[in-house]
Design a protein around this motif. Structure first.
Motif, PDB file in Angstrom:
ATOM      1  N   HIS A  58       4.867  -1.617  12.009  1.00 48.86           N
ATOM      2  CA  HIS A  58       3.845  -1.928  11.021  1.00 48.86           C
ATOM      3  C   HIS A  58       4.369  -3.000  10.081  1.00 48.86           C
ATOM      4  CE1 HIS A  58       1.475   2.141  11.267  1.00 48.86           C
ATOM      5  NE2 HIS A  58       1.430   1.440  12.383  1.00 48.86           N
ATOM      6  N   ARG A  59       3.516  -3.954   9.751  1.00 42.12           N
ATOM      7  CA  ARG A  59       3.887  -4.969   8.766  1.00 42.12           C
ATOM      8  C   ARG A  59       3.449  -4.494   7.392  1.00 42.12           C
ATOM      9  NH1 ARG A  59       3.084 -11.488   9.542  1.00 42.12           N
ATOM     10  NH2 ARG A  59       4.140 -12.130   7.602  1.00 42.12           N
ATOM     11  N   PRO A  60       4.337  -4.516   6.397  1.00 42.07           N
ATOM     12  CA  PRO A  60       3.981  -3.971   5.089  1.00 42.07           C
ATOM     13  C   PRO A  60       2.898  -4.787   4.392  1.00 42.07           C
ATOM     14  CG  PRO A  60       6.081  -5.122   4.972  1.00 42.07           C
ATOM     15  CD  PRO A  60       5.704  -5.059   6.423  1.00 42.07           C
ATOM     16  N   THR A  61       2.173  -4.120   3.510  1.00 40.91           N
ATOM     17  CA  THR A  61       1.156  -4.800   2.712  1.00 40.91           C
ATOM     18  C   THR A  61       1.805  -5.744   1.710  1.00 40.91           C
ATOM     19  OG1 THR A  61      -0.195  -2.804   2.927  1.00 40.91           O
ATOM     20  CG2 THR A  61      -0.885  -4.424   1.292  1.00 40.91           C
ATOM     21  N   GLY A  62       2.969  -5.361   1.212  1.00 43.53           N
ATOM     22  CA  GLY A  62       3.696  -6.196   0.262  1.00 43.53           C
ATOM     23  C   GLY A  62       5.171  -5.871   0.283  1.00 43.53           C
ATOM     24  N   GLY A  63       5.967  -6.777  -0.279  1.00 41.96           N
ATOM     25  CA  GLY A  63       7.406  -6.560  -0.329  1.00 41.96           C
ATOM     26  C   GLY A  63       8.171  -7.493   0.582  1.00 41.96           C
ATOM     27  N   THR A  64       9.496  -7.378   0.544  1.00 41.43           N
ATOM     28  CA  THR A  64      10.386  -8.277   1.272  1.00 41.43           C
ATOM     29  C   THR A  64      11.398  -7.483   2.092  1.00 41.43           C
ATOM     30  OG1 THR A  64      10.216  -9.900  -0.529  1.00 41.43           O
ATOM     31  CG2 THR A  64      12.052 -10.168   1.023  1.00 41.43           C
ATOM     32  N   ILE A  65      11.661  -7.966   3.300  1.00 39.54           N
ATOM     33  CA  ILE A  65      12.696  -7.384   4.166  1.00 39.54           C
ATOM     34  C   ILE A  65      13.814  -8.403   4.317  1.00 39.54           C
ATOM     35  CG2 ILE A  65      13.233  -6.482   6.466  1.00 39.54           C
ATOM     36  CD1 ILE A  65      10.303  -5.686   6.716  1.00 39.54           C
ATOM     37  N   LEU A  66      15.055  -7.968   4.107  1.00 41.32           N
ATOM     38  CA  LEU A  66      16.207  -8.842   4.285  1.00 41.32           C
ATOM     39  C   LEU A  66      17.140  -8.239   5.322  1.00 41.32           C
ATOM     40  CD1 LEU A  66      15.628  -8.647   0.895  1.00 41.32           C
ATOM     41  CD2 LEU A  66      17.083 -10.676   1.060  1.00 41.32           C
ATOM     42  N   LEU A  67      17.581  -9.069   6.253  1.00 41.45           N
ATOM     43  CA  LEU A  67      18.526  -8.653   7.269  1.00 41.45           C
ATOM     44  C   LEU A  67      19.812  -9.430   7.056  1.00 41.45           C
ATOM     45  CD1 LEU A  67      18.692  -6.817   9.818  1.00 41.45           C
ATOM     46  CD2 LEU A  67      18.155  -8.850  11.162  1.00 41.45           C
ATOM     47  N   HIS A  68      20.902  -8.722   6.717  1.00 40.07           N
ATOM     48  CA  HIS A  68      22.175  -9.356   6.366  1.00 40.07           C
ATOM     49  C   HIS A  68      21.975 -10.424   5.289  1.00 40.07           C
ATOM     50  CE1 HIS A  68      24.270  -7.238   9.560  1.00 40.07           C
ATOM     51  NE2 HIS A  68      23.306  -7.580  10.384  1.00 40.07           N
ATOM     52  N   GLY A  69      21.102 -10.114   4.326  1.00 36.89           N
ATOM     53  CA  GLY A  69      20.882 -10.990   3.186  1.00 36.89           C
ATOM     54  C   GLY A  69      19.853 -12.081   3.382  1.00 36.89           C
ATOM     55  N   GLU A  70      19.338 -12.225   4.601  1.00 32.81           N
ATOM     56  CA  GLU A  70      18.374 -13.290   4.891  1.00 32.81           C
ATOM     57  C   GLU A  70      16.965 -12.706   4.983  1.00 32.81           C
ATOM     58  OE1 GLU A  70      19.044 -16.488   5.025  1.00 32.81           O
ATOM     59  OE2 GLU A  70      21.197 -16.130   4.686  1.00 32.81           O
ATOM     60  N   PRO A  71      16.002 -13.259   4.216  1.00 33.10           N
ATOM     61  CA  PRO A  71      14.616 -12.772   4.318  1.00 33.10           C
ATOM     62  C   PRO A  71      14.097 -12.917   5.742  1.00 33.10           C
ATOM     63  CG  PRO A  71      14.886 -14.192   2.395  1.00 33.10           C
ATOM     64  CD  PRO A  71      16.146 -14.331   3.208  1.00 33.10           C
ATOM     65  N   THR A  72      13.396 -11.907   6.203  1.00 35.34           N
ATOM     66  CA  THR A  72      12.881 -11.931   7.566  1.00 35.34           C
ATOM     67  C   THR A  72      11.526 -11.240   7.610  1.00 35.34           C
ATOM     68  OG1 THR A  72      13.435 -11.432   9.874  1.00 35.34           O
ATOM     69  CG2 THR A  72      13.954  -9.750   8.238  1.00 35.34           C
ATOM     70  N   VAL A  73      10.823 -11.440   8.708  1.00 32.23           N
ATOM     71  CA  VAL A  73       9.531 -10.790   8.922  1.00 32.23           C
ATOM     72  C   VAL A  73       9.598 -10.044  10.243  1.00 32.23           C
ATOM     73  CG1 VAL A  73       7.061 -11.112   9.316  1.00 32.23           C
ATOM     74  CG2 VAL A  73       8.253 -12.517   7.608  1.00 32.23           C
ATOM     75  N   PHE A  74       9.347  -8.750  10.201  1.00 24.04           N
ATOM     76  CA  PHE A  74       9.271  -7.951  11.415  1.00 24.04           C
ATOM     77  C   PHE A  74       7.789  -7.702  11.702  1.00 24.04           C
ATOM     78  CE2 PHE A  74      13.606  -5.771  10.486  1.00 24.04           C
ATOM     79  CZ  PHE A  74      14.262  -6.905  10.956  1.00 24.04           C
ATOM     80  N   ASP A  75       7.208  -8.545  12.558  1.00 25.08           N
ATOM     81  CA  ASP A  75       5.783  -8.395  12.870  1.00 25.08           C
ATOM     82  C   ASP A  75       5.548  -7.709  14.211  1.00 25.08           C
ATOM     83  OD1 ASP A  75       6.659 -10.425  14.476  1.00 25.08           O
ATOM     84  OD2 ASP A  75       5.403 -11.978  13.564  1.00 25.08           O
TER      85      ASP A  75
END
Length: 262
Positions: A58-75
């Motif tokens: 699921h893609r969140p309605t809001g907020g940020t995901i960081l993987l090893h400090g790098e912003p990313t999008v898990f779609d």
């Protein structure tokens, strides 16, 4: 685990709405390489929704995901998997009719050399050698890699599923392992084996998020515990600094949130 290091996976201000229902409300959570974080909460607390955000389901309605400090999008789950985040579901997603080696090799089969390989023929002997080496590396002692999964006990099946995920999250950059109730319906000895494997994976640098209703398991295997209640984070505490009564209080809502929320 170095608390000052960049988290392997970090979620900031995660919201998730299903129509008018707010399943997650401003969730902040982080897990470091080599750390096991327990995610606790009653039914409907938001644990499954948060796991689905972490795994890309699921893609969140809001907020940020960081993987090893790098912003990313898990779609999508595929994208999170390629990024090094592995999810182990309650149903395990194993192929019962195939042996342990084949299940460990799903999606990364070793093809035979020459024309047969170009035609897609699998080198089963090579896969069995690799599977045995990987299990040895994890310290896993289970049935022979040639045994069909349908002949394994519940605990052995769970160990195979965990080992398969572990082989995909250990490498040049330590990955993240998401575990959804890994000891549900297991006996004491089987639970002990799964607990030991989770700790071994953490020792090898894997960041683990463990969703469980089993408080003794959480206390025994987790470095830190996060509690959700009605979609909000109400506690985030080192396991050594809390106890069963406090956890039950946060889970049920009898104990006030650490963050002063009503």
């Amino acid at each position: 685990m170095d608390g000052a290091a960049t988290p392997a996976l970090e979620l900031r201000g995660i919201d998730m709405h299903y129509g008018y229902v707010r399943a997650l409300d401003g969730i902040d959570i982080a897990v470091h390489s080599g750390e096991v974080v327990g995610l606790l909460g009653d039914n409907g607390a938001g644990k499954s929704s948060l796991l689905k955000v972490m795994s890309g389901a699921h893609r969140p309605t809001g907020g940020t995901i960081l993987l090893h400090g790098e912003p990313t999008v898990f779609d999508s789950p595929g994208r999170s998997t390629r990024a090094g985040v592995q999810m182990v579901y309650q149903d395990l997603a194993l192929v019962d009719a195939q042996d342990i080696a084949t299940n460990l090799s799903l999606g990364r089969e070793i093809l035979r050399k020459g024309p047969l390989g170009r035609l897609g023929f699998v080198d089963r002997k090579a896969q069995r050698r690799r599977a045995a080496a990987e299990l040895d590396g994890l310290g896993v002692r289970t049935a022979a890699v040639t045994r069909p999964v349908e002949m394994l006990s519940g605990g052995q099946r769970q160990v195979v599923a965990l080992a398969r995920a572990a082989t995909r999250v250990t490498g040049d950059r330590d990955g993240v392992l998401l575990l959804d109730e890994p000891t549900a319906a297991l006996g004491y000895e089987q639970t002990r084996q799964v607990r030991a494997l989770i700790r071994r994976m953490a020792e090898q640098g894997v960041a683990c998020v463990l969703v469980t209703h089993d408080l003794p398991l959480a206390a025994g295997v987790c470095d830190r515990i996060v509690v959700l209640n009605r979609g909000r984070k109400v506690a985030d505490v080192a396991t050594s600094e809390t106890d069963n009564d406090q956890l039950v209080g946060w889970i049920t809502g009898a104990r006030a949130s650490m963050y002063g929320e009503s």
